[in-house]
Design a protein around this motif. Sequence first.
Motif, PDB file in Angstrom:
ATOM      1  N   ALA A  80       0.840  -1.202   0.000  1.00 37.80           N
ATOM      2  CA  ALA A  80       0.000   0.000   0.000  1.00 37.80           C
ATOM      3  C   ALA A  80       0.875   1.252   0.000  1.00 37.80           C
ATOM      4  O   ALA A  80       0.571   2.239  -0.698  1.00 37.80           O
ATOM      5  CB  ALA A  80      -0.922  -0.007   1.215  1.00 37.80           C
ATOM      6  N   GLU A  81       1.948   1.221   0.764  1.00 40.35           N
ATOM      7  CA  GLU A  81       2.870   2.354   0.774  1.00 40.35           C
ATOM      8  C   GLU A  81       3.545   2.516  -0.586  1.00 40.35           C
ATOM      9  O   GLU A  81       3.731   3.632  -1.080  1.00 40.35           O
ATOM     10  CB  GLU A  81       3.911   2.151   1.868  1.00 40.35           C
ATOM     11  CG  GLU A  81       3.305   2.111   3.271  1.00 40.35           C
ATOM     12  CD  GLU A  81       4.347   1.857   4.344  1.00 40.35           C
ATOM     13  OE1 GLU A  81       5.552   1.762   4.001  1.00 40.35           O
ATOM     14  OE2 GLU A  81       3.965   1.752   5.530  1.00 40.35           O
ATOM     15  N   GLN A  82       3.891   1.396  -1.226  1.00 41.68           N
ATOM     16  CA  GLN A  82       4.535   1.463  -2.540  1.00 41.68           C
ATOM     17  C   GLN A  82       3.589   2.027  -3.591  1.00 41.68           C
ATOM     18  O   GLN A  82       3.989   2.849  -4.422  1.00 41.68           O
ATOM     19  CB  GLN A  82       5.014   0.065  -2.939  1.00 41.68           C
ATOM     20  CG  GLN A  82       6.130  -0.479  -2.054  1.00 41.68           C
ATOM     21  CD  GLN A  82       6.399  -1.952  -2.296  1.00 41.68           C
ATOM     22  OE1 GLN A  82       5.534  -2.694  -2.775  1.00 41.68           O
ATOM     23  NE2 GLN A  82       7.594  -2.396  -1.962  1.00 41.68           N
ATOM     24  N   ALA A  83       2.333   1.604  -3.555  1.00 37.39           N
ATOM     25  CA  ALA A  83       1.361   2.112  -4.519  1.00 37.39           C
ATOM     26  C   ALA A  83       1.124   3.602  -4.325  1.00 37.39           C
ATOM     27  O   ALA A  83       1.038   4.376  -5.292  1.00 37.39           O
ATOM     28  CB  ALA A  83       0.053   1.344  -4.391  1.00 37.39           C
ATOM     29  N   ALA A  84       1.006   4.029  -3.064  1.00 39.31           N
ATOM     30  CA  ALA A  84       0.788   5.451  -2.787  1.00 39.31           C
ATOM     31  C   ALA A  84       1.994   6.284  -3.196  1.00 39.31           C
ATOM     32  O   ALA A  84       1.849   7.384  -3.761  1.00 39.31           O
ATOM     33  CB  ALA A  84       0.490   5.642  -1.303  1.00 39.31           C
ATOM     34  N   LYS A  85       3.188   5.766  -2.945  1.00 43.05           N
ATOM     35  CA  LYS A  85       4.402   6.497  -3.312  1.00 43.05           C
ATOM     36  C   LYS A  85       4.483   6.725  -4.816  1.00 43.05           C
ATOM     37  O   LYS A  85       4.888   7.801  -5.279  1.00 43.05           O
ATOM     38  CB  LYS A  85       5.636   5.739  -2.820  1.00 43.05           C
ATOM     39  CG  LYS A  85       6.952   6.465  -3.077  1.00 43.05           C
ATOM     40  CD  LYS A  85       8.135   5.671  -2.557  1.00 43.05           C
ATOM     41  CE  LYS A  85       9.448   6.387  -2.849  1.00 43.05           C
ATOM     42  NZ  LYS A  85      10.618   5.605  -2.368  1.00 43.05           N
ATOM     43  N   LYS A  86       4.082   5.719  -5.601  1.00 46.96           N
ATOM     44  CA  LYS A  86       4.097   5.880  -7.056  1.00 46.96           C
ATOM     45  C   LYS A  86       3.180   7.026  -7.483  1.00 46.96           C
ATOM     46  O   LYS A  86       3.575   7.878  -8.289  1.00 46.96           O
ATOM     47  CB  LYS A  86       3.636   4.581  -7.737  1.00 46.96           C
ATOM     48  CG  LYS A  86       4.619   3.444  -7.663  1.00 46.96           C
ATOM     49  CD  LYS A  86       4.060   2.220  -8.376  1.00 46.96           C
ATOM     50  CE  LYS A  86       5.009   1.037  -8.287  1.00 46.96           C
ATOM     51  NZ  LYS A  86       4.482  -0.164  -8.983  1.00 46.96           N
ATOM     52  N   ALA A  87       1.967   7.045  -6.936  1.00 45.71           N
ATOM     53  CA  ALA A  87       1.014   8.090  -7.322  1.00 45.71           C
ATOM     54  C   ALA A  87       1.516   9.470  -6.906  1.00 45.71           C
ATOM     55  O   ALA A  87       1.423  10.444  -7.672  1.00 45.71           O
ATOM     56  CB  ALA A  87      -0.345   7.804  -6.703  1.00 45.71           C
ATOM     57  N   LEU A  88       2.057   9.568  -5.702  1.00 46.46           N
ATOM     58  CA  LEU A  88       2.554  10.859  -5.214  1.00 46.46           C
ATOM     59  C   LEU A  88       3.745  11.342  -6.027  1.00 46.46           C
ATOM     60  O   LEU A  88       3.864  12.532  -6.341  1.00 46.46           O
ATOM     61  CB  LEU A  88       2.930  10.738  -3.736  1.00 46.46           C
ATOM     62  CG  LEU A  88       1.761  10.522  -2.770  1.00 46.46           C
ATOM     63  CD1 LEU A  88       2.277  10.129  -1.387  1.00 46.46           C
ATOM     64  CD2 LEU A  88       0.876  11.754  -2.690  1.00 46.46           C
ATOM     65  N   THR A  89       4.631  10.425  -6.380  1.00 41.78           N
ATOM     66  CA  THR A  89       5.803  10.793  -7.183  1.00 41.78           C
ATOM     67  C   THR A  89       5.385  11.348  -8.538  1.00 41.78           C
ATOM     68  O   THR A  89       5.948  12.335  -9.027  1.00 41.78           O
ATOM     69  CB  THR A  89       6.725   9.569  -7.376  1.00 41.78           C
ATOM     70  OG1 THR A  89       7.196   9.132  -6.101  1.00 41.78           O
ATOM     71  CG2 THR A  89       7.917   9.916  -8.264  1.00 41.78           C
ATOM     72  N   LEU A  90       4.373  10.731  -9.143  1.00 43.90           N
ATOM     73  CA  LEU A  90       3.944  11.150 -10.475  1.00 43.90           C
ATOM     74  C   LEU A  90       3.242  12.506 -10.480  1.00 43.90           C
ATOM     75  O   LEU A  90       3.065  13.115 -11.537  1.00 43.90           O
ATOM     76  CB  LEU A  90       3.043  10.082 -11.092  1.00 43.90           C
ATOM     77  CG  LEU A  90       3.757   8.775 -11.491  1.00 43.90           C
ATOM     78  CD1 LEU A  90       2.756   7.723 -11.948  1.00 43.90           C
ATOM     79  CD2 LEU A  90       4.802   9.028 -12.572  1.00 43.90           C
ATOM     80  N   LEU A  91       2.848  12.993  -9.302  1.00 41.51           N
ATOM     81  CA  LEU A  91       2.290  14.351  -9.256  1.00 41.51           C
ATOM     82  C   LEU A  91       3.318  15.391  -9.687  1.00 41.51           C
ATOM     83  O   LEU A  91       2.976  16.490 -10.128  1.00 41.51           O
ATOM     84  CB  LEU A  91       1.793  14.675  -7.840  1.00 41.51           C
ATOM     85  CG  LEU A  91       0.502  13.984  -7.391  1.00 41.51           C
ATOM     86  CD1 LEU A  91       0.189  14.352  -5.953  1.00 41.51           C
ATOM     87  CD2 LEU A  91      -0.670  14.337  -8.304  1.00 41.51           C
ATOM     88  N   ASP A  92       4.603  15.059  -9.572  1.00 41.36           N
ATOM     89  CA  ASP A  92       5.677  15.956  -9.978  1.00 41.36           C
ATOM     90  C   ASP A  92       6.207  15.630 -11.369  1.00 41.36           C
ATOM     91  O   ASP A  92       7.290  16.096 -11.758  1.00 41.36           O
ATOM     92  CB  ASP A  92       6.837  15.882  -8.970  1.00 41.36           C
ATOM     93  CG  ASP A  92       6.439  16.379  -7.594  1.00 41.36           C
ATOM     94  OD1 ASP A  92       5.765  17.423  -7.518  1.00 41.36           O
ATOM     95  OD2 ASP A  92       6.796  15.716  -6.591  1.00 41.36           O
ATOM     96  N   SER A  93       5.452  14.836 -12.124  1.00 40.17           N
ATOM     97  CA  SER A  93       5.945  14.382 -13.425  1.00 40.17           C
ATOM     98  C   SER A  93       5.827  15.466 -14.483  1.00 40.17           C
ATOM     99  O   SER A  93       5.052  16.409 -14.364  1.00 40.17           O
ATOM    100  CB  SER A  93       5.163  13.140 -13.865  1.00 40.17           C
ATOM    101  OG  SER A  93       3.796  13.464 -14.051  1.00 40.17           O
TER     102      SER A  93
END
Length: 461
Positions: free
Chosen positions: A208-221
Amino acid sequence: MTELLDQEVAARVLSRALANGGRFAEVFAERRGGMSLAIDESRIESVQSGAEEGAGVRVVDGATTYFAHVDGLEPAELERAADEAASALRAGRTEPRPLTARPVTPVPIEVAPEDVPAARKAELLRELDQRGRAMGGEIAQLTASYAEARRVVTIANSEGLFTGDDRTRTRIGVQTVARRGDKVETGAETLGAHRGFELLENDAGLIAEQAAKKALTLLDSRPAPSGSMPVVVGGGFGGVLFHEMTGHGLEIDHIHKGASVYIGKLGEMVAQPLLNAYDDGRLPNEWGSDAIDDEGQPTQQTKVIEDGRLISYLYDHLGAEKDGVASTGNGRRESFRDLPIPRMTNTYIAPGESTPAAMIEEVKNGFYAVSFGGGQVDPATGDFVFGVSEGYLIEDGKVTAPCTGATLIGNCLDALAAIDAVGDDFFMKTGMCGKGGQKVPVGTGQGHVRVGKMTVGGTQL
């Protein structure tokens, strides 16, 4: 082994299936059950459970297959299915060989999921929900799912085979949505295996932490670039690229239909000598592993590429018979209602000697494709297009900005030959592979892999 059919009943069914001729007959009996539940908006929902049993009977005469299936395992119903499969033939009776039991040791299961209370499974989903949402206030949505399935099969055929298997799979998945103003990004992660509930007893909430981290990281894409460049493909689920662009083309039905770019290439160099690849249905506890395939043949480790040279295709019973070779244990079917067809199990590029850091450091300007969202491959031409769900720029040997909107475009043979580094960080991931209207569990894997030159289709203006 767990027997769904009495051996005498199986023998009678096979005898009736060959009453009007045919060179091969088979009965495949199955009992399956499972449950699934999900959490959405922090509420447990979509709780489902079910069970079914039935059998399929096929008769092969020349190049033609006759098939009938029936719900339930009553002997009279099985004999009726055999009569239906045999009804189109008009030759004299063919006598099946006497059945001989072939013992099988199923993949070991420590904690049967059906013995775990539903409340514990719901508790696990709540943990996934809480840990994912705790990654940041920009996580706007989170859904998580749990699924378990047990499948018991018995297989008998006119060549005297009588065998079976007992299979249990467990899987969880998390999908997250992050929002910042008008920008919305997603992240997903899964954990699954041919194991029982013991799979989920050791920090399963990490996904769950890994999935959330991916989404949060892509906000800066930023929008992905376009052009021909080196591409580093991530480990684990990055192996889906090899699964699609090479694995399907090695399934023998594509070869026999003239619909594969790998026709006539056995013994030829299709990659650089650093590349070795396998399909391995016996990889311990992996998602695509079973003790036997759905034709009763032992699964095995099949080396398909050795030091860059193509050395094997993937065979089911009929494909192997046609080529005069042994089956590789790749005859698989979704259920008793389906005919077996050649399918991958766990397909992967074997570990190499490079480290991910080293292969990235050697790229001045390139693209890092961590995971894929979907794609299309034409096995006949080898042309492919894959959507990248998580990707980054590589600039001066360093991974920098995350990117969205990237696709990888190319040809299977060109991309395979352009792999110039294989990582030592091997691991496997889970997937469901569709073919011929059937879905079966498959594993994909590799360490990081670098393709020296590939076309990236981006959205950067």
